[in-house]
Structures are given as C-alpha cells and as structure tokens.
Design a protein around this motif. Structure first.
Motif, PDB file in Angstrom:
ATOM      1  N   VAL A 197       0.800  -1.291  -0.011  1.00 19.53           N
ATOM      2  CA  VAL A 197       0.061  -0.128  -0.105  1.00 19.53           C
ATOM      3  C   VAL A 197       0.759   1.184   0.138  1.00 19.53           C
ATOM      4  O   VAL A 197       0.649   2.187  -0.769  1.00 19.53           O
ATOM      5  CB  VAL A 197      -0.945   0.088   1.465  1.00 19.53           C
ATOM      6  N   VAL A 198       1.809   1.503   0.871  1.00 18.32           N
ATOM      7  CA  VAL A 198       2.745   2.449   1.057  1.00 18.32           C
ATOM      8  C   VAL A 198       3.449   2.606  -0.275  1.00 18.32           C
ATOM      9  O   VAL A 198       3.653   3.768  -0.833  1.00 18.32           O
ATOM     10  CB  VAL A 198       3.592   2.462   2.187  1.00 18.32           C
ATOM     11  N   GLU A 199       4.057   1.460  -0.750  1.00 19.97           N
ATOM     12  CA  GLU A 199       4.827   1.647  -2.153  1.00 19.97           C
ATOM     13  C   GLU A 199       4.178   2.161  -3.360  1.00 19.97           C
ATOM     14  O   GLU A 199       4.593   2.714  -4.050  1.00 19.97           O
ATOM     15  CB  GLU A 199       5.539   0.370  -2.446  1.00 19.97           C
ATOM     16  N   ASN A 200       2.767   1.844  -3.312  1.00 25.95           N
ATOM     17  CA  ASN A 200       1.980   2.252  -4.255  1.00 25.95           C
ATOM     18  C   ASN A 200       1.128   3.690  -4.044  1.00 25.95           C
ATOM     19  O   ASN A 200       0.175   4.010  -4.665  1.00 25.95           O
ATOM     20  CB  ASN A 200       1.155   1.207  -4.761  1.00 25.95           C
ATOM     21  N   LYS A 201       1.799   4.218  -3.037  1.00 23.04           N
ATOM     22  CA  LYS A 201       0.942   5.717  -2.658  1.00 23.04           C
ATOM     23  C   LYS A 201      -0.516   5.577  -2.510  1.00 23.04           C
ATOM     24  O   LYS A 201      -1.017   6.638  -2.578  1.00 23.04           O
ATOM     25  CB  LYS A 201       1.625   6.655  -3.338  1.00 23.04           C
ATOM     26  N   ASN A 202      -0.886   4.491  -1.896  1.00 21.09           N
ATOM     27  CA  ASN A 202      -2.384   4.461  -1.641  1.00 21.09           C
ATOM     28  C   ASN A 202      -2.474   4.892  -0.061  1.00 21.09           C
ATOM     29  O   ASN A 202      -1.165   4.658   0.724  1.00 21.09           O
ATOM     30  CB  ASN A 202      -2.978   2.979  -1.643  1.00 21.09           C
ATOM     31  N   GLN A 203      -3.539   5.370   0.390  1.00 22.67           N
ATOM     32  CA  GLN A 203      -3.697   5.779   1.631  1.00 22.67           C
ATOM     33  C   GLN A 203      -4.360   4.876   2.809  1.00 22.67           C
ATOM     34  O   GLN A 203      -4.309   5.175   3.818  1.00 22.67           O
ATOM     35  CB  GLN A 203      -4.423   7.405   1.606  1.00 22.67           C
ATOM     36  N   SER A 204      -4.975   3.962   2.197  1.00 23.26           N
ATOM     37  CA  SER A 204      -5.640   2.978   3.228  1.00 23.26           C
ATOM     38  C   SER A 204      -5.917   1.671   2.601  1.00 23.26           C
ATOM     39  O   SER A 204      -5.848   1.717   1.438  1.00 23.26           O
ATOM     40  CB  SER A 204      -7.232   3.684   3.441  1.00 23.26           C
ATOM     41  N   LEU A 205      -6.330   0.861   3.368  1.00 19.00           N
ATOM     42  CA  LEU A 205      -6.531  -0.694   3.103  1.00 19.00           C
ATOM     43  C   LEU A 205      -7.914  -0.653   3.527  1.00 19.00           C
ATOM     44  O   LEU A 205      -8.373  -0.601   4.627  1.00 19.00           O
ATOM     45  CB  LEU A 205      -5.569  -1.748   3.776  1.00 19.00           C
ATOM     46  N   LEU A 206      -8.790  -1.515   2.453  1.00 19.86           N
ATOM     47  CA  LEU A 206     -10.150  -1.843   2.779  1.00 19.86           C
ATOM     48  C   LEU A 206     -10.463  -3.417   2.680  1.00 19.86           C
ATOM     49  O   LEU A 206      -9.619  -4.245   2.238  1.00 19.86           O
ATOM     50  CB  LEU A 206     -10.963  -1.393   1.562  1.00 19.86           C
ATOM     51  N   LEU A 207     -11.254  -3.829   3.430  1.00 21.44           N
ATOM     52  CA  LEU A 207     -11.538  -5.059   3.158  1.00 21.44           C
ATOM     53  C   LEU A 207     -13.243  -5.325   3.737  1.00 21.44           C
ATOM     54  O   LEU A 207     -13.704  -4.684   4.286  1.00 21.44           O
ATOM     55  CB  LEU A 207     -10.743  -6.160   4.414  1.00 21.44           C
ATOM     56  N   ASN A 208     -13.548  -6.536   3.115  1.00 22.00           N
ATOM     57  CA  ASN A 208     -14.942  -7.185   3.522  1.00 22.00           C
ATOM     58  C   ASN A 208     -14.846  -8.254   4.757  1.00 22.00           C
ATOM     59  O   ASN A 208     -13.990  -9.053   4.223  1.00 22.00           O
ATOM     60  CB  ASN A 208     -15.875  -7.409   2.460  1.00 22.00           C
ATOM     61  N   VAL A 209     -15.594  -8.312   5.474  1.00 20.71           N
ATOM     62  CA  VAL A 209     -15.557  -9.354   6.320  1.00 20.71           C
ATOM     63  C   VAL A 209     -17.080  -9.589   6.849  1.00 20.71           C
ATOM     64  O   VAL A 209     -18.028  -8.825   7.217  1.00 20.71           O
ATOM     65  CB  VAL A 209     -14.727  -9.148   7.773  1.00 20.71           C
ATOM     66  N   ASN A 210     -17.378 -11.107   6.780  1.00 24.31           N
ATOM     67  CA  ASN A 210     -18.624 -11.559   7.379  1.00 24.31           C
ATOM     68  C   ASN A 210     -19.057 -10.848   8.794  1.00 24.31           C
ATOM     69  O   ASN A 210     -18.196 -10.921   9.574  1.00 24.31           O
ATOM     70  CB  ASN A 210     -18.729 -13.125   7.400  1.00 24.31           C
ATOM     71  N   ARG A 211     -20.183 -10.464   8.895  1.00 21.64           N
ATOM     72  CA  ARG A 211     -20.382  -9.815  10.186  1.00 21.64           C
ATOM     73  C   ARG A 211     -20.430 -10.852  11.425  1.00 21.64           C
ATOM     74  O   ARG A 211     -20.380 -10.236  12.588  1.00 21.64           O
ATOM     75  CB  ARG A 211     -21.930  -9.188   9.955  1.00 21.64           C
ATOM     76  N   PHE A 212     -20.492 -12.007  11.274  1.00 17.26           N
ATOM     77  CA  PHE A 212     -20.141 -13.102  12.406  1.00 17.26           C
ATOM     78  C   PHE A 212     -19.145 -13.650  12.345  1.00 17.26           C
ATOM     79  O   PHE A 212     -18.827 -14.677  13.090  1.00 17.26           O
ATOM     80  CB  PHE A 212     -21.392 -14.008  12.075  1.00 17.26           C
ATOM     81  N   ASN A 213     -18.126 -13.129  11.702  1.00 16.95           N
ATOM     82  CA  ASN A 213     -16.665 -13.879  11.711  1.00 16.95           C
ATOM     83  C   ASN A 213     -15.839 -13.240  12.737  1.00 16.95           C
ATOM     84  O   ASN A 213     -15.708 -12.014  13.105  1.00 16.95           O
ATOM     85  CB  ASN A 213     -16.133 -13.499  10.238  1.00 16.95           C
ATOM     86  N   LYS A 214     -15.101 -14.322  13.497  1.00 26.81           N
ATOM     87  CA  LYS A 214     -14.388 -14.006  14.810  1.00 26.81           C
ATOM     88  C   LYS A 214     -13.186 -13.266  14.320  1.00 26.81           C
ATOM     89  O   LYS A 214     -12.648 -12.499  15.236  1.00 26.81           O
ATOM     90  CB  LYS A 214     -14.225 -15.110  15.488  1.00 26.81           C
ATOM     91  N   ALA A 215     -12.931 -13.032  13.032  1.00 24.01           N
ATOM     92  CA  ALA A 215     -11.616 -12.158  12.586  1.00 24.01           C
ATOM     93  C   ALA A 215     -11.822 -10.784  12.899  1.00 24.01           C
ATOM     94  O   ALA A 215     -11.020 -10.048  12.869  1.00 24.01           O
ATOM     95  CB  ALA A 215     -11.430 -12.784  11.190  1.00 24.01           C
TER      96      ALA A 215
END
Length: 164
Positions: free
Chosen positions: A111-129
């Motif tokens: 992310v840093v090397e490509n000059k992006n500012q944030s990291l997004l993800l989707n996670v199941n609303r019931f996932n312990k992760a």
C-alpha cells in the motif's frame, strides 16, 4: 517464513487446497454446508482464481521450509488511493502465531509503495476475525449485503485502515 507472489498454476492449486482446508473451520458455524461448498467451488476453482488475477488481484503465499501456512490477495487502487484486501487466511492450527500479521504487514508495505492511503476489506458480520482486524487498526466504515447467486447472501462489514 517467507511470502512469495503467486505466478504459476501450481501455486493456485496450493491456494485452492489451503482454502478447502481453512474455510470449514472459519465459516462452518456461520454458513450452511451447502453455502460453504457453493462459495468454495465458485471462488477457488482454478479458472476463477485465474480470472481474479486477470482482474487485478495479486495473490501471495506464506511458507516455511516448503510448508504453506496461508495466503492473501489484494488489489492496488481498488478505489482511488485505496487497496482492497480481498482474502487473508491462515491454517486454523497456526492462528495466533503471527502469520496473519506477517501477511498484513506485507500488504501494508505494498500500500505504501503504491502511494495508496488506506486498506479496505470486507468481513462476514459474524466472523471472529473482526477482533483481529480491529486489533490491527481497522475500523468498521459500513455494511454490505452481496448476492452471490443460488439464493445466497454475503452479509459483510466494510472495514478500513488508514496507512501512513
């Protein structure tokens, strides 16, 4: 432990095998067996993985001495200035040993090397992760329901981490 970029069909087979090992433990209490099998077949068939690569996802594997412990995939500039973490999975028996953090750190560096500012993800609303992601600095920024066919719905949180 080393992280390597996936460049061959043989490495995609490793990802497929890992997913079939990891997913029942990760999602067995959340999804029906039918939905679990449907999603595995849909997402981790080799042609599907190849299509994901063609559409901009980069896959990485983490291994030590020829033993594979997990994988991740990400897409740079998924949205302007934002990288999307599409997948991050480690074997159940190795969770809590820093492998997820290692993969996440690797992707944050991308992310840093490509000059992006944030990291997004989707996670199941019931996932312990969700707890893991929160400890790593992610915040819930929205919810999303995704129709994946066959009457199945992914009910996700959208999480984001600002990267400095």
């Amino acid at each position: 432990m080393i992280i390597t970029q996936v460049t061959s069909p043989q490495q995609l087979e490793i990802i497929r095998s890992l997913a079939y090992t990891i997913w029942p433990d990760t999602y067995g209490a959340i999804l029906s067996e039918q939905q679990l099998n449907y999603m595995l077949d849909k997402i981790y068939a080799i042609p599907s993985l190849q299509e994901q690569q063609q559409n901009g996802q980069h896959f990485v594997l983490v291994e030590e001495d020829g033993v594979y412990y997990g994988f991740a995939s990400y897409q740079i500039n998924y949205k302007e200035g934002k990288t999307k973490l599409h997948k991050i999975y480690v074997l159940p028996q190795t969770q809590g040993k820093g492998i997820g953090k290692l993969l996440l750190g690797y992707i944050e560096q991308v992310v840093v090397e490509n000059k992006n500012q944030s990291l997004l993800l989707n996670v199941n609303r019931f996932n312990k992760a969700i707890d893991f992601y929160t400890r790593q600095g992610f915040e819930v920024v929205g919810e999303e329901n995704i129709d994946i066919g066959e009457g199945y719905l992914m009910e996700d949180y959208i999480m984001e981490k600002k990267i400095k």
